[in-house]
Write an enzyme that holds these catalytic residues in place. Structure first.
Site, mmCIF file in Angstrom:
data_model
loop_
_atom_site.group_PDB
_atom_site.id
_atom_site.type_symbol
_atom_site.label_atom_id
_atom_site.label_comp_id
_atom_site.label_asym_id
_atom_site.label_seq_id
_atom_site.Cartn_x
_atom_site.Cartn_y
_atom_site.Cartn_z
ATOM 1 N N GLU A 1 5.797 -21.682 9.261
ATOM 2 C CA GLU A 1 6.295 -20.841 10.340
ATOM 3 C C GLU A 1 7.393 -21.522 11.166
ATOM 4 O O GLU A 1 8.099 -20.867 11.928
ATOM 5 C CB GLU A 1 5.156 -20.431 11.262
ATOM 6 C CG GLU A 1 4.541 -21.565 12.057
ATOM 7 C CD GLU A 1 3.419 -21.072 12.954
ATOM 8 O OE1 GLU A 1 3.508 -21.301 14.165
ATOM 9 O OE2 GLU A 1 2.471 -20.447 12.434
ATOM 10 N N GLU B 1 0.796 -1.221 0.000
ATOM 11 C CA GLU B 1 0.000 0.000 0.000
ATOM 12 C C GLU B 1 0.831 1.275 0.000
ATOM 13 O O GLU B 1 0.298 2.360 -0.267
ATOM 14 C CB GLU B 1 -0.931 -0.005 1.220
ATOM 15 C CG GLU B 1 -2.053 -1.036 1.111
ATOM 16 C CD GLU B 1 -2.925 -1.099 2.349
ATOM 17 O OE1 GLU B 1 -2.468 -0.632 3.423
ATOM 18 O OE2 GLU B 1 -4.046 -1.605 2.261
#
Length: 311
Positions: A126, A95
């Site tokens: 993870e 963004e």
């Protein structure tokens, strides 16, 4: 080192004491509530998040100082995380260019499991320590960079391994979690803890912890961009004006607000300034042609206010 990278992740039982894993006493009967009552309960829990973020102010402001300084020196902010944490880092990175016309390399997002993990969970990613080293090494972190590990539950091995590598490469490091330091330690320069408490749905950190993460990442990048001159007051003056119709219209409104011009005149000025709103504002107020306005902005490190107030 090899032994540490191949270590097995702790069992799920080892995480039961963590704040984000505990049961929320207010929502024990969640499945028995009406939709209206469940809404009120969830909304009330979400309302506690801003206060939790506010309590982390000293660490967050220090993070802004690190990131803005890194950008001024030509460095980057690199987010790294797994699951929701990784996705939010990638989202914030994506963004920044349309909002601030920043180089996409300035803010990078790395997620355990790679691009496919953005759309679907990649189980076990993870815990992959080798992947953490590989993924961060691909970006070649240096002393100019800031690497921010995001792990709301605090224990993500992928994140801790990446931060360890970043420190070895000389990068400054930030850690974000929603559990107390006494529950999970982190080796980093800035340690941000936003204690959002037990989730409405036990252990679902995409909820309050995820919302807190979005608030903090928004704050770090936005305030860091402000510090390097990407805004004028609260106006988005360095946006990518020609990226889409919405941003062209917004840039026109920004110029009109900053100059007092009517909309048609502001649109014409934006065109003359080649789509660069901050240049258009300087052109108007200082009575300069495009090239001279660009030169003046460069002399003041792209800061509109400095270009207007200093001769």
């Amino acid at each position: 080192m090899k032994k540490r990278r191949n270590q097995k992740p702790k069992s799920s039982a080892d995480r039961g004491h963590l704040l984000t894993e505990q049961r929320n006493k207010k929502t024990l009967n969640l499945d028995a509530l009406s939709i209206s009552a469940a809404f009120d309960l969830m909304n009330a829990e979400d309302a506690t998040i801003p206060k939790a973020v506010a309590r982390a102010k000293p660490a967050i402001t220090r993070a802004v100082e690190l990131v803005s300084h890194a950008w001024q020196q030509g460095g980057r902010l690199i987010y790294i995380g797994a699951g929701t944490s990784g996705r939010l880092g990638v989202l914030d990175a994506a963004e920044c260019p349309p909002t601030f016309r920043s180089d996409p390399k300035m803010v990078r997002g790395v997620i355990a499991g790679g691009k496919k993990a953005l759309w679907r969970s990649v189980e076990g990613a993870e815990d992959d320590l080798r992947a953490a080293v590989r993924d961060l090494s691909a970006l070649k972190p240096t002393r100019k960079d800031v690497v921010m590990g995001i792990a709301t539950g605090g224990t993500t091995p992928y994140v801790h391994e990446a931060l360890a590598l970043a420190k070895r490469r000389g990068a400054r490091t930030i850690f974000f979690a929603c559990v107390p330091r006494k529950q999970v330690r982190a080796a980093c320069d800035v340690d941000i803890r936003v204690l959002t408490g037990p989730e409405v749905l036990s252990g679902s950190t995409r909820l309050k912890a995820g919302t807190a993460t979005k608030l903090v990442l928004n704050m770090i990048t936005t305030l860091s961009m402000v510090r390097i001159g990407k805004t004028y007051g609260n106006l988005m003056v360095d946006l990518n004006s020609y990226a889409c119709r919405k941003l062209t219209e917004r840039a026109t409104r920004v110029i009109a607000a900053a100059t007092g011009l009517d909309r048609p005149s502001a649109a014409k000025l934006l065109h003359t300034a080649r789509g660069r709103a901050k240049t258009a504002i300087v052109m108007h107020h200082r009575g300069l042609p495009f090239a001279a306005a660009e030169k003046l902005l460069k002399q003041h490190q792209g800061r509109v206010r400095a270009a207007l107030e200093n001769s």
